[in-house]
Design an enzyme around this catalytic site. Sequence first.
Site, PDB file in Angstrom:
ATOM      1  CB  CYS A 420      35.842  51.255  87.207  1.00  0.00           C
ATOM      2  SG  CYS A 420      36.054  50.184  85.282  1.00  0.00           S
ATOM      3  CE  LYS A 423      24.523  58.792  91.507  1.00  0.00           C
ATOM      4  NZ  LYS A 423      24.045  59.908  91.917  1.00  0.00           N
ATOM      5  CG  ASP A 452      14.915  64.529  99.299  1.00  0.00           C
ATOM      6  OD1 ASP A 452      15.064  65.284  99.122  1.00  0.00           O
ATOM      7  OD2 ASP A 452      13.079  64.760  99.720  1.00  0.00           O
ATOM      8  CG  ASP A 453      19.256  65.603  98.459  1.00  0.00           C
ATOM      9  OD1 ASP A 453      19.550  65.394  97.493  1.00  0.00           O
ATOM     10  OD2 ASP A 453      19.421  66.555  98.552  1.00  0.00           O
ATOM     11  CG  ASP A 493      24.498  39.659 109.109  1.00  0.00           C
ATOM     12  OD1 ASP A 493      24.860  38.596 109.710  1.00  0.00           O
ATOM     13  OD2 ASP A 493      25.173  40.183 108.149  1.00  0.00           O
ATOM     14  CG  HIS A 544      26.240  55.223  95.194  1.00  0.00           C
ATOM     15  ND1 HIS A 544      25.920  56.525  94.779  1.00  0.00           N
ATOM     16  CD2 HIS A 544      27.354  54.140  94.516  1.00  0.00           C
ATOM     17  CE1 HIS A 544      27.741  56.582  93.752  1.00  0.00           C
ATOM     18  NE2 HIS A 544      27.894  55.662  93.580  1.00  0.00           N
ATOM     19  CB  THR A 545      24.272  52.021  90.885  1.00  0.00           C
ATOM     20  OG1 THR A 545      22.629  51.571  91.607  1.00  0.00           O
ATOM     21  CG2 THR A 545      24.047  50.770  89.527  1.00  0.00           C
ATOM     22  CG  ASP A 633      23.857  34.516 109.735  1.00  0.00           C
ATOM     23  OD1 ASP A 633      24.703  35.611 110.117  1.00  0.00           O
ATOM     24  OD2 ASP A 633      24.233  35.458 108.776  1.00  0.00           O
TER      25      ASP A 633
END
Length: 759
Positions: A420, A423, A452-453, A493, A544-545, A633
């Site tokens: 795995c 992307k 953008d980046d 948090d 990001h995935t 928390d």
Amino acid sequence: MRLRDRPVLRDIVLVGGGHSHVGVLRRFGMHPVPGVRLTLIGRDTHTPYSGMLPGYIAGHYDYDEVHIDLSRLAQFAGARFLRDEAVGLDLDARSVRCRDRPPVRYDRLSINIGSTPQMDNVAGALEHAVPVKPISGFDARWRSLLDRVRDHAGGTRIAVVGGGAGGVEMALAMHYRLRGELRGLGRNPDDLRLHVLTKGAEVLPTHNARVRRAFERVLAERGIDLRRGAEVVEVSAAGLRTANGETLEVDEVIWVTNAGGAPWLRETGLALDADGFIQVTDTLQTVTDPYVFAAGDVASMLNYPLEKAGVFAVRQGPKLAENLRRAAEGRKLKAYHPQSRWLALISTGDQFAVASRGAVSLRGAWVWRWKDWIDRRFMSRFSDLPAMEGDEPVAPTTVRLEGEEAAQALSTIAMRCGGCGAKTGASVLSRALGALRPVERDDVLIGLHAPDDAAVVRVPRGKAMVHTVDFFRAFVDDPYLFGKIAANHALGDIFAMGAEAQSATAIVTVPPGLEAKVEDVLHQMMSGAVEVLNEADCALVGGHTGEGVELALGFAINGLVDEDGASIMRKGSMRPGDTLILTKPIGTGTLFAAHARWQARGRWIDAALVSMCQSNRLAARCLREHAATACTDLTGFGLLGHLVEMTRPSGVHAELNLSALPVLEGAEQTSAAGLLSSLQPANVRLRRALRNQQEAANHPRYPLIFDPQTAGGLLASVPAARAGACLDTLRALGYQHAAAIGRVLDLGNELAPIVLLPA
Ligand SMILES: Cc1cc2nc3c(=O)[nH]c(=O)nc-3n(C[C@H](O)[C@H](O)[C@H](O)COP(=O)(O)OP(=O)(O)OC[C@H]3O[C@@H](n4cnc5c(N)ncnc54)[C@H](O)[C@@H]3O)c2cc1C
């Protein structure tokens, strides 16, 4: 590899947890189909079994004896349980529109939502009558009616409208129960007057003459006034009026007449019969769309005009399960032929029943005992779920795919074996995330609206930035809800620091699969997350995935505080004499450990999910306004772990009152049963921080101080003089379980910093 971890090739979505679908879930649980994912969309977590409903009303059964726990059953079946209400269908897009979430896609759909009362054609009925159907919501209506009768001074007059088996059985059950209630209150049971009104010339018109006579006799013996040929045309606060001009003054009107299909079905494009029920063929497929099935009351079989009875819904279950499986496998479907005669066991409220089948009629207390045995045996199939030991052997999928889908499935499976981390495809991402609408903020210079980046955000003048990151794997099967909880957890948090959230970037892992499936999961999950971020005015600016074995989601969140730091709430500034306040109940760790083993009640899980979705934002503001000296928390270290994280840097000790701890319903039972989170043992090591651990260890809430929390509440120290007002405000803000759970002590001579009460 567990079956549910395999790539999803086909989605079968069940709408409504009716009598047919519970059978489907059980069958799929026992014989899963590799590659098929089952999803149940259900409005209610506990669905009533109609056969035992009159016995429940009469007081012979308790709530759990007559309700099937859909959350638990779905867990057993490896199905996703989305607690929501379907409100529409898009047959072209093959998706179900829901009240509170993005549309849910399906490859095959089945509808088993029962019937809806038709009251809008009778003036005043909607406002003044209590409908028995849908039976799923009747419990709440019945309980409030019970309260009204108990509180009503003097006599109570009740009219039951409807003389079918349901109406008469209901009237007798209510009569039995309410007389008992009045007796219990020391009142005269004869203060209750009951009337049954029926449009026709006879009660129970679909049953034989002996059965009809038997019930007429019972009604007369009980002093229940039966009015035949009495079509109710108007209901008001004072009573009702019939078509022949008769009026009847009553305090309550119970509506048990014939019902129709849910109004939203009219907009779906599915062919409906005159009463609004979905027309289906013998295979239980709708006549309009072979991908859509229907069963139970909501289905109207073209070739078999059936009475609306739970017995048919139950009988359709096995055939429906088989046909859904066959449909996924691309095999020929089988026909369902209902029996022409069926056995009805109709109770008279007092543990006596009449059996009716064709021309046959039998009656007696033994018929009730027989009915009770049959009903309990039926229910045990859904409460005593068979243990399915270990992981299922890896079997090849039997799902039939063609063309592009087949090619994608092959590459998905190849990818799994190859490892795995790849992307996720750009087109999948843009489709899944394109419809999201994150809030736009002036201080976000470059965000998702102009990707953008990297994102660029400005720190406003006079502000300092607070950073935090959180990441965890999905512990619920509902990606939308998981997205909400993950975002809420991450924001915790920021709020605990006394900051306001500004921007977030997401990190996602999603198991590989057919593009459409990956896209759907991503869309559902991120929709939930963006909803929560938007409510917090926090802009999702990027992310990001990647592919991974499990669905997981995390956020890096930036928050803002005043530059001078005056509003920052630290952990290490508690002061002796302060009161310890906890804003939400604890127990999520043990409850979800129990849920994973089918040992938690659905309503406990519902309540835990509601608590996890409640934001800490308002609580943090309230604590700041009440001069909280320290705050954190509650998450993975549990109450004790987080408290020690506060006392140690503060140079103080603390006293914790176990009896005052707010606890989620069910958590004491599940922890007592040893159903604990896998993180609990690590947290238990901290018991060395307890001064009187041995004395307190028998307290039922003791294990819960080690219970890891997800999206838990805020733990704060507040000056004692402000604690009362702070708690009042917290409760007014919706934190109804907020409680004072102890106090901060001077640093004593003892080594262990925490003392538990009661000792
Ligand atoms: C007093 C009374 C006694 C009865 N006794 C008997 C009896 O002894 N024997 C018998 O055979 N029949 C009996 N009936 C008839 C029986 O109740 C119905 O025929 C039966 O409940 C129909 O079952 P179903 O599976 O179609 O739907 P239901 O049992 O009504 O289940 C529908 C499910 O769908 C869910 N749902 C509804 N709408 C939505 C939506 N939009 N989105 C998501 N979920 C939704 C509900 O929450 C519920 O879980 C009785 C009826 C009454 C009123």
